[in-house]
Design an enzyme around this catalytic site. Sequence first.
Site, PDB file in Angstrom:
ATOM      1  N   LYS A  83      -5.354   4.100 -11.695  1.00 25.22           N
ATOM      2  CA  LYS A  83      -4.247   4.031 -12.659  1.00 25.22           C
ATOM      3  C   LYS A  83      -4.786   3.924 -14.083  1.00 25.22           C
ATOM      4  CE  LYS A  83      -2.193   0.572 -10.394  1.00 25.22           C
ATOM      5  NZ  LYS A  83      -1.215  -0.383  -9.816  1.00 25.22           N
ATOM      6  N   GLN A 111      -6.844   0.997  -7.013  1.00 27.56           N
ATOM      7  CA  GLN A 111      -6.033   0.495  -8.134  1.00 27.56           C
ATOM      8  C   GLN A 111      -6.565   1.011  -9.471  1.00 27.56           C
ATOM      9  OE1 GLN A 111      -4.927  -3.756  -8.156  1.00 27.56           O
ATOM     10  NE2 GLN A 111      -6.037  -3.928 -10.088  1.00 27.56           N
ATOM     11  N   THR A 153     -18.310  39.233 -29.930  1.00 28.07           N
ATOM     12  CA  THR A 153     -19.070  38.878 -28.727  1.00 28.07           C
ATOM     13  C   THR A 153     -20.386  38.321 -29.249  1.00 28.07           C
ATOM     14  OG1 THR A 153     -20.191  41.003 -28.474  1.00 28.07           O
ATOM     15  CG2 THR A 153     -18.053  40.804 -27.396  1.00 28.07           C
ATOM     16  N   HIS A 154     -20.923  37.338 -28.575  1.00 27.58           N
ATOM     17  CA  HIS A 154     -22.116  36.607 -29.056  1.00 27.58           C
ATOM     18  C   HIS A 154     -21.868  36.023 -30.446  1.00 27.58           C
ATOM     19  CE1 HIS A 154     -24.435  38.831 -25.903  1.00 27.58           C
ATOM     20  NE2 HIS A 154     -23.553  39.778 -26.211  1.00 27.58           N
ATOM     21  N   TYR A 184      -6.772   1.713   3.052  1.00 26.70           N
ATOM     22  CA  TYR A 184      -6.631   1.215   1.679  1.00 26.70           C
ATOM     23  C   TYR A 184      -7.860   0.426   1.236  1.00 26.70           C
ATOM     24  CZ  TYR A 184      -5.074  -1.319  -2.409  1.00 26.70           C
ATOM     25  OH  TYR A 184      -4.983  -1.820  -3.680  1.00 26.70           O
ATOM     26  N   ASN A 191      -9.334  19.552 -44.431  1.00 26.06           N
ATOM     27  CA  ASN A 191     -10.037  19.586 -43.147  1.00 26.06           C
ATOM     28  C   ASN A 191      -9.100  19.744 -41.948  1.00 26.06           C
ATOM     29  OD1 ASN A 191     -12.582  19.279 -44.314  1.00 26.06           O
ATOM     30  ND2 ASN A 191     -12.398  17.042 -44.365  1.00 26.06           N
ATOM     31  N   SER A 214     -11.201  14.428 -47.846  1.00 30.97           N
ATOM     32  CA  SER A 214     -12.484  13.725 -47.813  1.00 30.97           C
ATOM     33  C   SER A 214     -12.472  12.655 -48.890  1.00 30.97           C
ATOM     34  CB  SER A 214     -13.607  14.730 -48.086  1.00 30.97           C
ATOM     35  OG  SER A 214     -14.704  14.088 -48.698  1.00 30.97           O
ATOM     36  N   ASN A 243       0.825  -1.219   0.000  1.00 33.28           N
ATOM     37  CA  ASN A 243       0.000   0.000   0.000  1.00 33.28           C
ATOM     38  C   ASN A 243       0.857   1.266   0.000  1.00 33.28           C
ATOM     39  OD1 ASN A 243      -2.019  -1.837   0.110  1.00 33.28           O
ATOM     40  ND2 ASN A 243      -2.758  -1.299   2.159  1.00 33.28           N
TER      41      ASN A 243
HETATM   42  N1  ARG Z   1      -2.109  -3.114  -7.386  1.00 25.92           N
HETATM   43  C1  ARG Z   1      -2.404  -2.610  -6.114  1.00 25.92           C
HETATM   44  C2  ARG Z   1      -2.897  -1.161  -6.198  1.00 25.92           C
HETATM   45  O1  ARG Z   1      -2.642  -0.516  -7.161  1.00 25.92           O
HETATM   46  C3  ARG Z   1      -1.201  -2.656  -5.259  1.00 25.92           C
HETATM   47  C4  ARG Z   1      -1.498  -2.621  -3.799  1.00 25.92           C
HETATM   48  C5  ARG Z   1      -2.102  -3.898  -3.388  1.00 25.92           C
HETATM   49  N2  ARG Z   1      -2.453  -3.868  -2.002  1.00 25.92           N
HETATM   50  C6  ARG Z   1      -3.341  -4.717  -1.491  1.00 25.92           C
HETATM   51  N3  ARG Z   1      -3.597  -4.540  -0.237  1.00 25.92           N
HETATM   52  N4  ARG Z   1      -3.950  -5.619  -2.193  1.00 25.92           N
HETATM   53  O2  ARG Z   1      -3.553  -0.703  -5.316  1.00 25.92           O
END
Ligand code: ARG
Length: 432
Positions: A327, A324, A156-157, A319, A287, A279, A111
Amino acid sequence: MSKQLWNKGFQPNDIIEAFTVGQDRELDLRLARYDVQGSIAHIKMLTSIGLLTQEELDILLPALQQIADEIERGEFVIEDGVEDVHSQVEFLLTARLGDVGKKIHSGRSRNDQVLVDLKLFFRDELKNIAHAVDRLFRRLQQLSEQHKDKLMPGYTHLQVAMPSSFGLWFGAYAEALTDDMQLVKAAYNIANQNPLGSAAGYGSSFPLDREMTTTLLGFENPHYNVVAAQMSRGKTERALAVAVAAVASTLGRFAMDVCMWMCNNFGFIKFPDELTTGSSIMPHKKNPDVFEIMRGKCNRLQAVPNELTILTANLPLGYNRDLQLMKDIVFPATTELIDCLDTADFMLQHIEVKDHILDDSRYDYIFTVEDVNRLVLEGVPFRDAYRQVGMAVQKGEYKPTREVHHTHLGSIGNPANDRVAEKMDKLMEGFN
Ligand code: ARG
């Protein structure tokens, strides 16, 4: 064959594994170099508090450096059955070094490991964004100076309003980017704090030296409270997303202007043929697809803060695996923004700007305020001057003088690009 760090002698179900790992094996590759950096700092610290011996450190450091080199050469992969980058690095170490590899995780959890990876990654990514913004800023400023004296209609407008200039137009987007840069800087400051040592989110019974890892990793300060450190997962991403969305809103709006000024009915700007698209049916088309894609991408990027807010809304403290999934949203977003910024910069190197636009009689009324103001300077009270010109327009007798004298700070004749550059320089200092 699964190889979980948390293996306790039973084989996890394949469906469950695939579902929970999700896109991590691919996305985590972007975290790999930071994961190694974090581990290096962590084991130096573990040695300083006596949890590793100097001999063990001397074995571990070159092995981690070797993994870092493999990452830079593009040879590092997260193998099937390995959950994430954190597991892969530890498995490689253990496979190569034996038992000593198993020691590096003392006082740490994935974590805080993923947190520190993300902070280091976001720091770099925000720096990359800042530099891409800065490059586009310089380009816009240069174009503003180059086309300072070329007038264009101000609307404007979306109705013809008052004289403007290409100097003002380019310069306006440059200055708008300085405001966005404030948010990039703020997101950077939030990311620039060390979460390492928060472990699973509640600290550790080992006497971890968090100041030491803070210094080693070049963070501004620790995220002190271990619970706050864990809470910063999500907060950091949301701050970054706000910065991304701010830049995207400026760039998306600029892309819209470009599409409009390229429209045949305006015809204010053009690009060389090879930078336009055609086109399949209409042989004459040139374009502005580049700027349409840019507009669309920038609009989509503005949804990112909202997506993250909804993903993380009301998560319980500590956590949660939902984190996750951030990402999946954030990683492509920063890449896409930088791509849009670089493409805009590339296109603007080739922009062609039309001169003498306002000589066209369709813009006659754009000079009414100039003429009102000239009467005022001759001593006519403003309301009377306004009425005089207004009545001439109404009767179809208005003849513009076509003279434009704007001299005050930030106006056509004095866009103050150097003063705007000072603002940007100051903001960029923090990134150099
Ligand atoms: N892939 C996990 C994430 O991005 C990593 C951390 C995992 N931790 C866990 N307690 N399962 O959060």
